[in-house]
Design a protein around this motif. Structure first.
Motif, PDB file in Angstrom:
ATOM      1  N   ASP A   1      19.562  47.573 131.232  1.00  0.00           N
ATOM      2  CA  ASP A   1      19.182  47.713 132.635  1.00  0.00           C
ATOM      3  C   ASP A   1      18.920  49.189 132.929  1.00  0.00           C
ATOM      4  O   ASP A   1      19.847  50.001 132.928  1.00  0.00           O
ATOM      5  N   PRO A   2      17.669  49.580 133.189  1.00  0.00           N
ATOM      6  CA  PRO A   2      17.363  50.999 133.400  1.00  0.00           C
ATOM      7  C   PRO A   2      18.001  51.594 134.645  1.00  0.00           C
ATOM      8  O   PRO A   2      18.032  52.811 134.798  1.00  0.00           O
ATOM      9  N   SER A   3      18.518  50.738 135.545  1.00  0.00           N
ATOM     10  CA  SER A   3      19.131  51.250 136.772  1.00  0.00           C
ATOM     11  C   SER A   3      20.594  51.637 136.579  1.00  0.00           C
ATOM     12  O   SER A   3      21.219  52.163 137.492  1.00  0.00           O
ATOM     13  N   THR A   4      21.162  51.381 135.401  1.00  0.00           N
ATOM     14  CA  THR A   4      22.562  51.721 135.144  1.00  0.00           C
ATOM     15  C   THR A   4      22.654  52.827 134.108  1.00  0.00           C
ATOM     16  O   THR A   4      21.716  53.083 133.343  1.00  0.00           O
ATOM     17  N   SER A   5      23.807  53.479 134.077  1.00  0.00           N
ATOM     18  CA  SER A   5      24.002  54.566 133.124  1.00  0.00           C
ATOM     19  C   SER A   5      24.069  54.071 131.686  1.00  0.00           C
ATOM     20  O   SER A   5      23.916  54.855 130.749  1.00  0.00           O
ATOM     21  N   LEU A   6      24.283  52.749 131.486  1.00  0.00           N
ATOM     22  CA  LEU A   6      24.310  52.212 130.126  1.00  0.00           C
ATOM     23  C   LEU A   6      22.960  52.344 129.437  1.00  0.00           C
ATOM     24  O   LEU A   6      22.879  52.282 128.197  1.00  0.00           O
TER      25      LEU A   6
ATOM     26  N   THR B   1      14.922  72.251 129.471  1.00  0.00           N
ATOM     27  CA  THR B   1      14.726  71.659 130.799  1.00  0.00           C
ATOM     28  C   THR B   1      14.543  70.152 130.699  1.00  0.00           C
ATOM     29  O   THR B   1      15.166  69.380 131.446  1.00  0.00           O
ATOM     30  N   THR B   2      13.700  69.711 129.777  1.00  0.00           N
ATOM     31  CA  THR B   2      13.471  68.271 129.601  1.00  0.00           C
ATOM     32  C   THR B   2      14.752  67.557 129.214  1.00  0.00           C
ATOM     33  O   THR B   2      15.084  66.488 129.744  1.00  0.00           O
ATOM     34  N   LEU B   3      15.487  68.154 128.298  1.00  0.00           N
ATOM     35  CA  LEU B   3      16.742  67.545 127.847  1.00  0.00           C
ATOM     36  C   LEU B   3      17.735  67.411 129.000  1.00  0.00           C
ATOM     37  O   LEU B   3      18.318  66.349 129.213  1.00  0.00           O
ATOM     38  N   ALA B   4      17.926  68.508 129.739  1.00  0.00           N
ATOM     39  CA  ALA B   4      18.915  68.495 130.822  1.00  0.00           C
ATOM     40  C   ALA B   4      18.516  67.534 131.930  1.00  0.00           C
ATOM     41  O   ALA B   4      19.365  66.818 132.482  1.00  0.00           O
ATOM     42  N   GLN B   5      17.221  67.494 132.260  1.00  0.00           N
ATOM     43  CA  GLN B   5      16.760  66.612 133.333  1.00  0.00           C
ATOM     44  C   GLN B   5      16.943  65.143 132.952  1.00  0.00           C
ATOM     45  O   GLN B   5      17.369  64.330 133.781  1.00  0.00           O
ATOM     46  N   ARG B   6      16.629  64.801 131.703  1.00  0.00           N
ATOM     47  CA  ARG B   6      16.757  63.413 131.287  1.00  0.00           C
ATOM     48  C   ARG B   6      18.217  62.974 131.252  1.00  0.00           C
ATOM     49  O   ARG B   6      18.561  61.857 131.655  1.00  0.00           O
ATOM     50  N   PHE B   7      19.082  63.857 130.784  1.00  0.00           N
ATOM     51  CA  PHE B   7      20.512  63.539 130.723  1.00  0.00           C
ATOM     52  C   PHE B   7      21.070  63.335 132.130  1.00  0.00           C
ATOM     53  O   PHE B   7      21.791  62.360 132.390  1.00  0.00           O
ATOM     54  N   ARG B   8      20.726  64.219 133.041  1.00  0.00           N
ATOM     55  CA  ARG B   8      21.227  64.091 134.420  1.00  0.00           C
ATOM     56  C   ARG B   8      20.661  62.848 135.087  1.00  0.00           C
ATOM     57  O   ARG B   8      21.345  62.185 135.873  1.00  0.00           O
ATOM     58  N   GLN B   9      19.421  62.524 134.789  1.00  0.00           N
ATOM     59  CA  GLN B   9      18.793  61.342 135.392  1.00  0.00           C
ATOM     60  C   GLN B   9      19.554  60.070 135.040  1.00  0.00           C
ATOM     61  O   GLN B   9      19.769  59.199 135.904  1.00  0.00           O
ATOM     62  N   LEU B  10      20.004  59.942 133.795  1.00  0.00           N
ATOM     63  CA  LEU B  10      20.654  58.715 133.354  1.00  0.00           C
ATOM     64  C   LEU B  10      22.161  58.724 133.559  1.00  0.00           C
ATOM     65  O   LEU B  10      22.757  57.670 133.817  1.00  0.00           O
ATOM     66  N   LEU B  11      22.804  59.878 133.452  1.00  0.00           N
ATOM     67  CA  LEU B  11      24.265  59.922 133.519  1.00  0.00           C
ATOM     68  C   LEU B  11      24.800  60.699 134.717  1.00  0.00           C
ATOM     69  O   LEU B  11      26.006  60.807 134.896  1.00  0.00           O
ATOM     70  N   GLY B  12      23.925  61.254 135.516  1.00  0.00           N
ATOM     71  CA  GLY B  12      24.349  61.868 136.761  1.00  0.00           C
ATOM     72  C   GLY B  12      25.078  63.189 136.632  1.00  0.00           C
ATOM     73  O   GLY B  12      25.720  63.625 137.597  1.00  0.00           O
TER      74      GLY B  12
ATOM     75  N   MET C   1      26.777  69.316 129.220  1.00  0.00           N
ATOM     76  CA  MET C   1      28.026  70.010 128.915  1.00  0.00           C
ATOM     77  C   MET C   1      29.187  69.492 129.764  1.00  0.00           C
ATOM     78  O   MET C   1      30.335  69.498 129.325  1.00  0.00           O
ATOM     79  N   GLN C   2      28.879  69.038 130.984  1.00  0.00           N
ATOM     80  CA  GLN C   2      29.936  68.456 131.815  1.00  0.00           C
ATOM     81  C   GLN C   2      30.412  67.139 131.218  1.00  0.00           C
ATOM     82  O   GLN C   2      31.615  66.851 131.189  1.00  0.00           O
ATOM     83  N   TYR C   3      29.477  66.340 130.725  1.00  0.00           N
ATOM     84  CA  TYR C   3      29.847  65.088 130.057  1.00  0.00           C
ATOM     85  C   TYR C   3      30.727  65.384 128.853  1.00  0.00           C
ATOM     86  O   TYR C   3      31.755  64.731 128.639  1.00  0.00           O
ATOM     87  N   LEU C   4      30.330  66.367 128.042  1.00  0.00           N
ATOM     88  CA  LEU C   4      31.093  66.693 126.845  1.00  0.00           C
ATOM     89  C   LEU C   4      32.504  67.150 127.209  1.00  0.00           C
ATOM     90  O   LEU C   4      33.484  66.752 126.557  1.00  0.00           O
ATOM     91  N   THR C   5      32.625  67.973 128.252  1.00  0.00           N
ATOM     92  CA  THR C   5      33.953  68.427 128.675  1.00  0.00           C
ATOM     93  C   THR C   5      34.829  67.254 129.075  1.00  0.00           C
ATOM     94  O   THR C   5      35.990  67.147 128.663  1.00  0.00           O
ATOM     95  N   GLN C   6      34.285  66.343 129.870  1.00  0.00           N
ATOM     96  CA  GLN C   6      35.074  65.194 130.314  1.00  0.00           C
ATOM     97  C   GLN C   6      35.464  64.313 129.130  1.00  0.00           C
ATOM     98  O   GLN C   6      36.589  63.812 129.071  1.00  0.00           O
TER      99      GLN C   6
END
Length: 319
Positions: free
Chosen positions: A204-209, A246-257, A261-266
């Motif tokens: 489901d593209p609308s979820t973080s999964l 920029t592309t990497l960071a934008q895509r990651f934030r788009q899917l996981l919010g 680096m914040q994801y990795l820390t958590q």
């Protein structure tokens, strides 16, 4: 790498408190949100997942999102974010708050409750699962506020149907160890439902999964989960995937919010909390294993994320 299993491996229930109500028509009750209910029963955490299993009879549930669902024996309803909801043999009455019904009860399991007008019976097994780590992960935050599983009518997962039947059976049992067994069965039931729900959301593209199958973010997650202690940086990740930062960071934030680096820390701190809870390893050793160069840096990060230093948190959980 099975990232979903890696995430579910960190899920730990700090306790389950069960209630066995027997309602008789007419009855309509409102269960408060986990934040309101936690104050009444003095839970140690306000991150509570609520669920109900219909053991006998039929009833209705209404969510704060306006969903109305008829329930039958074997149905399981779960509120992953602890939302308020209404249940009853009908929903066209003013509900009685559960806090009023429970006010004078001794809150010691097994807690049995009878309430209603003396008509048709509905028996329910209710649970409140404390899950401090569960809602911290973006995958689990994407769970819907209401989940309905018809384990007897649509037994797509045979183990789940067997587990629910055993929970219902144990809810009437007074043998020594029955309460402990039912608590473990409830935990297994919830994990099984979580796994099924998360797997169904993966496309489901609308979820973080959706991040799991995304050609960019999926690769980043593979790297983070296979080598969490590696000193990853955005430039290194971008170079590895042959992308711009920029592309990497934008895509990651788009899917996981959140940024990578914040994801990795958590994720590192979730792994650390697992070790703090389940092992006697020293804090410096744990810090190094999850990617921190010093114990002091780990202490600061853990306190920012959890609210307590790791040593204090560990002592609190073992008390």
């Amino acid at each position: 790498m099975d990232i979903l299993s890696d995430v579910l491996r960190t899920v730990r229930f700090s306790g389950a408190l069960d209630l066995r109500p027997e309602f008789s028509a007419p009855w309509t009750v409102k269960t408060e949100s986990c934040h309101e209910f936690a104050e009444v029963v003095e839970f140690g955490t306000k991150q509570i997942v609520q669920f109900h299993i219909i053991a006998e009879g039929h009833c209705w549930v209404q969510t704060t999102q306006g969903i109305r669902q008829e329930l039958a024996p074997g149905d399981v309803v779960i509120f992953p974010h602890g939302d308020s909801h209404i249940m009853g043999d009908r929903l066209d009455r003013t509900p009685t708050p559960m806090t009023e019904i429970l006010r004078d009860l001794p809150w010691e399991p097994p807690t049995f409750l009878t309430y209603g007008g003396g008509g048709d019976l509905t028996r329910i097994v209710c649970g409140f699962l404390e899950c401090e780590e569960i809602l911290a992960h973006p995958f689990l935050k994407s769970l819907p506020p209401f989940m309905h599983i018809r384990t007897f009518v649509e037994p797509s997962v045979p183990l789940l149907e067997v587990g629910v039947r055993r929970i219902i059976q144990e809810s009437d049992c007074t043998q020594p160890g029955s309460l402990c067994l039912m608590t473990r069965l409830i935990e297994l039931m919830f994990i099984e439902i979580l796994r099924s729900q998360l797997q169904s959301q993966a496309t489901d593209p609308s979820t973080s999964l959706a991040a799991l199958t995304d050609p960019i973010v999926g690769q980043i997650l593979e790297l983070f989960h296979s080598k969490p202690a590696h000193p990853w940086t955005v430039p290194e990740l971008a170079s590895h995937l042959n992308l711009s930062r920029t592309t990497l960071a934008q895509r990651f934030r788009q899917l996981l919010g959140q940024p990578p680096m914040q994801y990795l820390t958590q994720w590192r701190l979730q792994l650390a909390s697992l070790q703090l809870r389940n092992t006697d390893a020293g804090i410096a050793k744990i810090a190094a294993e999850v990617g921190y160069e010093s114990e002091a840096a780990f202490n600061r990060a853990f306190k920012r994320y959890v609210g307590l230093p790791p040593g204090t948190w560990r002592n609190h959980k073992s008390a």
